[in-house]
Design a protein around this motif. Sequence first.
Motif, PDB file in Angstrom:
ATOM      1  N   ALA A 150       3.894  24.690   8.343  1.00 32.20           N
ATOM      2  CA  ALA A 150       3.433  24.035   8.075  1.00 32.20           C
ATOM      3  C   ALA A 150       5.067  22.856   8.022  1.00 32.20           C
ATOM      4  CB  ALA A 150       2.402  24.051   6.827  1.00 32.20           C
ATOM      5  N   VAL A 151       4.612  21.351   8.535  1.00 31.58           N
ATOM      6  CA  VAL A 151       5.561  20.690   7.674  1.00 31.58           C
ATOM      7  C   VAL A 151       5.606  18.671   6.956  1.00 31.58           C
ATOM      8  CG1 VAL A 151       7.804  19.282   8.692  1.00 31.58           C
ATOM      9  CG2 VAL A 151       6.916  21.029   9.601  1.00 31.58           C
ATOM     10  N   ASN A 152       6.139  18.816   5.852  1.00 30.93           N
ATOM     11  CA  ASN A 152       5.573  17.916   5.158  1.00 30.93           C
ATOM     12  C   ASN A 152       5.919  16.592   5.154  1.00 30.93           C
ATOM     13  OD1 ASN A 152       5.120  18.114   1.035  1.00 30.93           O
ATOM     14  ND2 ASN A 152       3.932  16.385   2.983  1.00 30.93           N
ATOM     15  N   TYR A 153       5.861  15.808   6.016  1.00 29.25           N
ATOM     16  CA  TYR A 153       6.417  14.164   5.754  1.00 29.25           C
ATOM     17  C   TYR A 153       6.034  13.636   4.572  1.00 29.25           C
ATOM     18  CZ  TYR A 153       7.003  16.267  10.298  1.00 29.25           C
ATOM     19  OH  TYR A 153       7.913  16.774  11.148  1.00 29.25           O
ATOM     20  N   ILE A 154       6.594  12.730   4.225  1.00 30.59           N
ATOM     21  CA  ILE A 154       6.724  10.648   2.937  1.00 30.59           C
ATOM     22  C   ILE A 154       6.792  10.104   4.143  1.00 30.59           C
ATOM     23  CG2 ILE A 154       7.420  10.668   1.237  1.00 30.59           C
ATOM     24  CD1 ILE A 154       6.320  13.351   1.168  1.00 30.59           C
ATOM     25  N   TYR A 155       5.767   9.277   4.597  1.00 32.06           N
ATOM     26  CA  TYR A 155       5.874   7.878   5.214  1.00 32.06           C
ATOM     27  C   TYR A 155       4.409   6.761   4.279  1.00 32.06           C
ATOM     28  CZ  TYR A 155       0.714   8.172   5.221  1.00 32.06           C
ATOM     29  OH  TYR A 155      -1.136   8.124   5.644  1.00 32.06           O
ATOM     30  N   GLY A 156       5.207   5.765   5.171  1.00 33.91           N
ATOM     31  CA  GLY A 156       4.610   4.371   4.660  1.00 33.91           C
ATOM     32  C   GLY A 156       4.660   4.034   3.028  1.00 33.91           C
ATOM     33  N   LEU A 157       5.712   4.588   2.479  1.00 36.71           N
ATOM     34  CA  LEU A 157       5.572   4.448   0.629  1.00 36.71           C
ATOM     35  C   LEU A 157       6.150   2.622   0.759  1.00 36.71           C
ATOM     36  CD1 LEU A 157       8.146   7.084  -0.725  1.00 36.71           C
ATOM     37  CD2 LEU A 157       5.678   6.900  -0.293  1.00 36.71           C
TER      38      LEU A 157
ATOM     39  N   THR B  89       2.960   9.285  -0.594  1.00 36.90           N
ATOM     40  CA  THR B  89       2.871   8.843  -2.137  1.00 36.90           C
ATOM     41  C   THR B  89       4.622  10.179  -2.245  1.00 36.90           C
ATOM     42  OG1 THR B  89       2.976   9.125  -4.911  1.00 36.90           O
ATOM     43  CG2 THR B  89       1.367  10.519  -2.765  1.00 36.90           C
ATOM     44  N   GLU B  90       5.151   9.698  -3.097  1.00 38.83           N
ATOM     45  CA  GLU B  90       6.708  10.837  -3.354  1.00 38.83           C
ATOM     46  C   GLU B  90       5.724  11.169  -4.641  1.00 38.83           C
ATOM     47  OE1 GLU B  90       8.235  13.150  -4.687  1.00 38.83           O
ATOM     48  OE2 GLU B  90       9.657  12.348  -2.539  1.00 38.83           O
TER      49      GLU B  90
ATOM     50  N   CYS C  55       1.004  -1.256  -0.262  1.00 46.46           N
ATOM     51  CA  CYS C  55       0.494   0.347   0.055  1.00 46.46           C
ATOM     52  C   CYS C  55       1.116   1.796   0.165  1.00 46.46           C
ATOM     53  CB  CYS C  55      -0.533  -0.206   1.555  1.00 46.46           C
ATOM     54  SG  CYS C  55      -1.705   1.603   1.443  1.00 46.46           S
ATOM     55  N   ASP C  56       0.279   2.003  -0.934  1.00 45.49           N
ATOM     56  CA  ASP C  56       0.640   3.680  -0.886  1.00 45.49           C
ATOM     57  C   ASP C  56      -0.495   3.851  -1.364  1.00 45.49           C
ATOM     58  OD1 ASP C  56       1.730   4.014  -3.127  1.00 45.49           O
ATOM     59  OD2 ASP C  56       3.906   3.778  -2.341  1.00 45.49           O
ATOM     60  N   HIS C  57      -0.283   5.375  -2.089  1.00 48.97           N
ATOM     61  CA  HIS C  57      -0.900   6.357  -2.341  1.00 48.97           C
ATOM     62  C   HIS C  57      -0.672   6.544  -3.759  1.00 48.97           C
ATOM     63  CE1 HIS C  57      -3.186   6.924   2.036  1.00 48.97           C
ATOM     64  NE2 HIS C  57      -3.623   6.229   1.311  1.00 48.97           N
ATOM     65  N   SER C  58      -0.184   6.454  -4.529  1.00 48.06           N
ATOM     66  CA  SER C  58       0.800   6.336  -5.311  1.00 48.06           C
ATOM     67  C   SER C  58      -0.250   6.161  -6.693  1.00 48.06           C
ATOM     68  CB  SER C  58       1.960   6.359  -5.557  1.00 48.06           C
ATOM     69  OG  SER C  58       2.087   5.053  -5.936  1.00 48.06           O
ATOM     70  N   ASP C  59      -1.201   5.161  -6.900  1.00 50.42           N
ATOM     71  CA  ASP C  59      -1.681   5.439  -7.785  1.00 50.42           C
ATOM     72  C   ASP C  59      -2.718   6.305  -8.137  1.00 50.42           C
ATOM     73  OD1 ASP C  59      -2.989   4.459  -5.223  1.00 50.42           O
ATOM     74  OD2 ASP C  59      -3.152   2.112  -6.415  1.00 50.42           O
TER      75      ASP C  59
END
Lengths: 393, 120
Positions: free
Chosen positions: A349-356, A322-323, A119-123
């Motif tokens: 506001a800080v943006n984090y990338i997780y769970g790829l 998602t990246e 799972c990630d949200h790239s789709d």
Amino acid sequence: MARKDRMSGNEAVAYAIKQINPDVMPAFPITPSTEIPQMVSNYIANGQMDTEFIPVESEHSSMSATIGAEAAGARSLTATSSAGLALMWEELLLAASNRMPCALALVNRTLSGPININCDHSDGMGARDTGWIQIYAESNQEVYDNFIQAYPIAEDPRVHLPIMICQDGFITSHAVMNIELLEDGEVKDFVGEYEPEEFLLNPGKPIAVGPYSVSNYAMEARKNQEEALERSKEVILEVAKKYEALSGRKYGLFEEYRTEDADYIMVIIGSAAGTAKQAVDDLREQGKKVGVIKLRVFRPFPADELAEALKNCKAVAIMDRTESYNGNGGPLGSEITAGLFRNKVMIEAVNYIYGLAGRDFTVTDVYDIFAELQDAIENGTKVEQFKYIGLRK
Amino acid sequence: MGEICYKKRIYYKGKEKRENMRTDVHKINEQTPHQDLTEGLMMFAAGTSKEFNTGEWRTNTPVFIADLCKQCMLCAPVCPDSCIPVEDGKRGEFDLDHCKGCGICAKVCPFDAIVMKEGR
């Protein structure tokens, strides 16, 4: 009366489809969404529903056939994941521009590469600008509830746009949860019969769908489509209100969890919101003023509503699963910060990338993120933007 | 063609009004504001391609030499734009409003009764 059952997210969606009993379902299997068409085929084979199932040769075909059936006057849908959604790309835009209120059960899985099935949200995020309404779910219960609400939103004459009901691959699609189901009759009454005003198989009332448009018309058509997407926001809320009256479960554009007095808020989409809520409960016990906003509706994007919900906190952690390879963070990070700026809400506001690609996201990760936000505000420590969570260094 | 039929809600300049979805598409032109175009540019009429003069695209023009024609009827069915009218078993003059000058008819004619000339 509602009844309780234990179901995986895929089972819950297949069950919702059985209760809705749409006219046509073309589909092609892909992990982790395969079970949805498989279970629907079983229901059809067992005579429990009479949807016309079309086993097509690719996702390019499944979306094309979904659009064709919808244009002909049939309530239609399909299901897919990852590369399947990518193969539908061209048709996704056509479904929206031809104003087809069809539905898609998306089971979010990463896009290659490296090739991976988790799972990630790239789709879904890759298809965020195709003109579809996108609704994401935290749990099996939510994806069931969202699916029952899909057609009343999409088919409303103010909208007439396709709708994507998304859930996290494996995390909700394959994990089993106790959920509450509506009775068949309740679903039938809520969703209603599909009675399109105009459709192709309508003798004596000829139409043409998707004609070539010269430059003098295309820009106007896009504006009309954009306005319909904006109008869908009020329809989503109206349908949610009616659904609450029926089921007792409340839905909005997003859910605010313990945010009323929060100094630090995490905005997150999908199943990881459950992890964030657990961490918030733990931190609240320690007296920390933290909260979670779980975004349910990503398209249309509730930028102003989110800015309003965030205006009283000191810092927000914006979580992207998602990246987006733009060198400027993830899609949620970009859109929320744009909304904050336009509304003159000048918080940290800080943006984090997780769970790829299925990487675990834990309550400890959430503790660390809130601690980092607090450190930034109280001690002026500089925080790295769009930082990867759980990355080996 | 394009007659007004039944009711549907559309939006005009942000305000809701009751209106017909099935509008007269012949009243729509390149000056029509976006609010008055049909949903998804749907056409509520049939056979409207006749109104589109594709003959303007032509760079070569077929010429029909009636004296050489044996009325064998090989040309009419191969025309991709239905530009060879047939009446009482006999073909007539080309429909040059729609003929794109592809030359298929000239190629298929066994009697040299169709020749292609340069230009429109």
